[in-house]
Design a protein around this motif. Sequence first.
Motif, PDB file in Angstrom:
ATOM      1  N   VAL A 191      36.262  34.321  37.951  1.00 55.31           N
ATOM      2  CA  VAL A 191      34.925  34.739  37.596  1.00 55.31           C
ATOM      3  C   VAL A 191      34.481  35.953  38.594  1.00 55.31           C
ATOM      4  N   VAL A 192      34.989  36.101  39.696  1.00 56.82           N
ATOM      5  CA  VAL A 192      34.782  37.142  40.611  1.00 56.82           C
ATOM      6  C   VAL A 192      35.473  38.520  40.160  1.00 56.82           C
ATOM      7  N   VAL A 193      36.596  38.357  39.643  1.00 59.75           N
ATOM      8  CA  VAL A 193      37.353  39.530  39.125  1.00 59.75           C
ATOM      9  C   VAL A 193      36.571  40.001  37.847  1.00 59.75           C
ATOM     10  N   ARG A 226      22.001  48.703  29.294  1.00 62.42           N
ATOM     11  CA  ARG A 226      20.538  48.558  28.903  1.00 62.42           C
ATOM     12  C   ARG A 226      20.000  47.038  28.656  1.00 62.42           C
ATOM     13  N   ASN A 227      20.762  46.112  28.446  1.00 65.60           N
ATOM     14  CA  ASN A 227      20.451  44.624  28.092  1.00 65.60           C
ATOM     15  C   ASN A 227      21.504  43.656  28.725  1.00 65.60           C
ATOM     16  N   TYR A 228      22.900  43.836  28.335  1.00 62.68           N
ATOM     17  CA  TYR A 228      23.504  42.627  28.791  1.00 62.68           C
ATOM     18  C   TYR A 228      23.905  42.478  30.230  1.00 62.68           C
ATOM     19  N   GLY A 229      23.642  43.719  31.032  1.00 65.31           N
ATOM     20  CA  GLY A 229      24.025  43.554  32.302  1.00 65.31           C
ATOM     21  C   GLY A 229      23.120  42.585  33.141  1.00 65.31           C
ATOM     22  N   TRP A 230      21.718  42.422  32.584  1.00 64.54           N
ATOM     23  CA  TRP A 230      20.832  41.328  33.284  1.00 64.54           C
ATOM     24  C   TRP A 230      21.242  40.115  33.010  1.00 64.54           C
ATOM     25  N   LEU A 257      28.257  27.013  31.312  1.00 65.43           N
ATOM     26  CA  LEU A 257      27.637  28.581  31.881  1.00 65.43           C
ATOM     27  C   LEU A 257      28.855  29.654  31.411  1.00 65.43           C
ATOM     28  N   LEU A 258      29.929  29.080  31.952  1.00 66.15           N
ATOM     29  CA  LEU A 258      31.105  29.964  31.536  1.00 66.15           C
ATOM     30  C   LEU A 258      31.264  30.069  30.238  1.00 66.15           C
ATOM     31  N   PHE A 259      31.217  29.116  29.374  1.00 61.55           N
ATOM     32  CA  PHE A 259      30.949  29.176  28.149  1.00 61.55           C
ATOM     33  C   PHE A 259      29.999  30.236  27.555  1.00 61.55           C
ATOM     34  N   GLY A 260      28.622  30.154  28.503  1.00 68.55           N
ATOM     35  CA  GLY A 260      27.869  31.008  27.770  1.00 68.55           C
ATOM     36  C   GLY A 260      28.203  32.568  28.062  1.00 68.55           C
ATOM     37  N   ILE A 261      28.676  32.757  29.351  1.00 68.60           N
ATOM     38  CA  ILE A 261      29.419  33.945  29.558  1.00 68.60           C
ATOM     39  C   ILE A 261      30.549  34.599  28.407  1.00 68.60           C
ATOM     40  N   MET A 262      31.157  33.786  27.833  1.00 64.61           N
ATOM     41  CA  MET A 262      32.088  33.993  26.607  1.00 64.61           C
ATOM     42  C   MET A 262      31.171  34.380  25.519  1.00 64.61           C
ATOM     43  N   LEU A 263      30.320  33.604  25.150  1.00 63.96           N
ATOM     44  CA  LEU A 263      29.527  33.951  24.072  1.00 63.96           C
ATOM     45  C   LEU A 263      28.541  35.313  24.080  1.00 63.96           C
ATOM     46  N   VAL A 264      28.392  35.530  25.273  1.00 60.99           N
ATOM     47  CA  VAL A 264      27.508  36.796  25.707  1.00 60.99           C
ATOM     48  C   VAL A 264      28.339  37.965  25.304  1.00 60.99           C
ATOM     49  N   THR A 265      29.673  38.026  25.867  1.00 60.73           N
ATOM     50  CA  THR A 265      30.758  38.929  25.713  1.00 60.73           C
ATOM     51  C   THR A 265      30.818  38.971  24.235  1.00 60.73           C
ATOM     52  N   LEU A 266      31.104  38.036  23.566  1.00 58.46           N
ATOM     53  CA  LEU A 266      31.217  38.316  22.006  1.00 58.46           C
ATOM     54  C   LEU A 266      30.020  38.948  21.610  1.00 58.46           C
ATOM     55  N   LEU A 267      28.828  38.592  21.794  1.00 59.52           N
ATOM     56  CA  LEU A 267      27.673  39.161  21.160  1.00 59.52           C
ATOM     57  C   LEU A 267      27.719  40.842  21.527  1.00 59.52           C
ATOM     58  N   PHE A 327      25.550  34.616  36.161  1.00 61.57           N
ATOM     59  CA  PHE A 327      26.348  34.562  37.261  1.00 61.57           C
ATOM     60  C   PHE A 327      25.604  33.810  38.476  1.00 61.57           C
ATOM     61  N   LEU A 328      24.274  34.088  38.669  1.00 63.00           N
ATOM     62  CA  LEU A 328      23.618  33.403  39.837  1.00 63.00           C
ATOM     63  C   LEU A 328      23.526  32.003  39.426  1.00 63.00           C
ATOM     64  N   ALA A 329      23.396  31.523  37.994  1.00 64.34           N
ATOM     65  CA  ALA A 329      22.984  30.014  37.728  1.00 64.34           C
ATOM     66  C   ALA A 329      24.380  29.521  37.963  1.00 64.34           C
ATOM     67  N   TRP A 330      25.390  29.973  37.792  1.00 64.26           N
ATOM     68  CA  TRP A 330      26.713  29.403  38.045  1.00 64.26           C
ATOM     69  C   TRP A 330      27.222  29.279  39.511  1.00 64.26           C
TER      70      TRP A 330
END
Length: 241
Positions: free
Chosen positions: A213-215, A157-161, A80-90, A167-170
């Motif tokens: 993660v919290v920061v 508009r999109n990425y916040g959700w 899931l942390l890796f997913g956060i990194m990928l979403v940030t890149l996108l 974050f909830l899944a993690w």
Amino acid sequence: MEAEQDRMRPAREEEGERPLLLPTTPGEITNTLSHYYRGELGRMTSWRDRIDRTSNWAITVVAALLSVSLSTPTSHHGVLLFGIMLVTLLLMIEARRYRFFDIYRARIRQIERNYFAQILAPDAAARGEWATVIANSLRKPRFLLSYHEAMHRRLKRNYGWMYFILFLAWCLKITTPKLQTEGMPALQAQSWTYVIDNAVLGPVPGLAVIIGVVVFYLGILVFALRPDRDEGEFGHGEAHV
């Protein structure tokens, strides 16, 4: 041979001095403007399609990693942390594409608001320098949005959700023993020490991972909640991408 070249030289000079033919009559100008509008609309639609593709990639990544992480008790929370990194890149890629899209969207809106709208319902208060604005943009194209402003708009508009769901899944992954070990009957973490132990990421201690993660999410929240600038097309109506 030299005499033939001398005869051809004046002709070439005359062709080079031929003035550029521009539309002069109202009909020619209207026809040219219509073709230009269709061309800009096509470019705007093309960049809009690229933005949608990036968003679709991000949604697919989130869905796939949630499926892998939450459906398999032995999967590591680092997925899931890796997913956060990928979403940030996108998000960074989409912000860049959005800046290009905003250029063509602004030109289209100038024509629609100041030309077509004036034909349908003339407004005496409308300003007439819209053609100069478009001409300056064509002569010297420049971005109308900063990179951070583009990221801010796409995040709200999109990425916040997407960030929120990850974050909830993690949190669920590191606090629910049943998702950590096969056959565990407990449904909740029994102690804070257990959560910290589950949050360990390789050589990084669990507490450091949780703080990081919290920061990161606090920074995302502050960045997303800052007010929008009511400039450009945002000052004209509510329907915006």
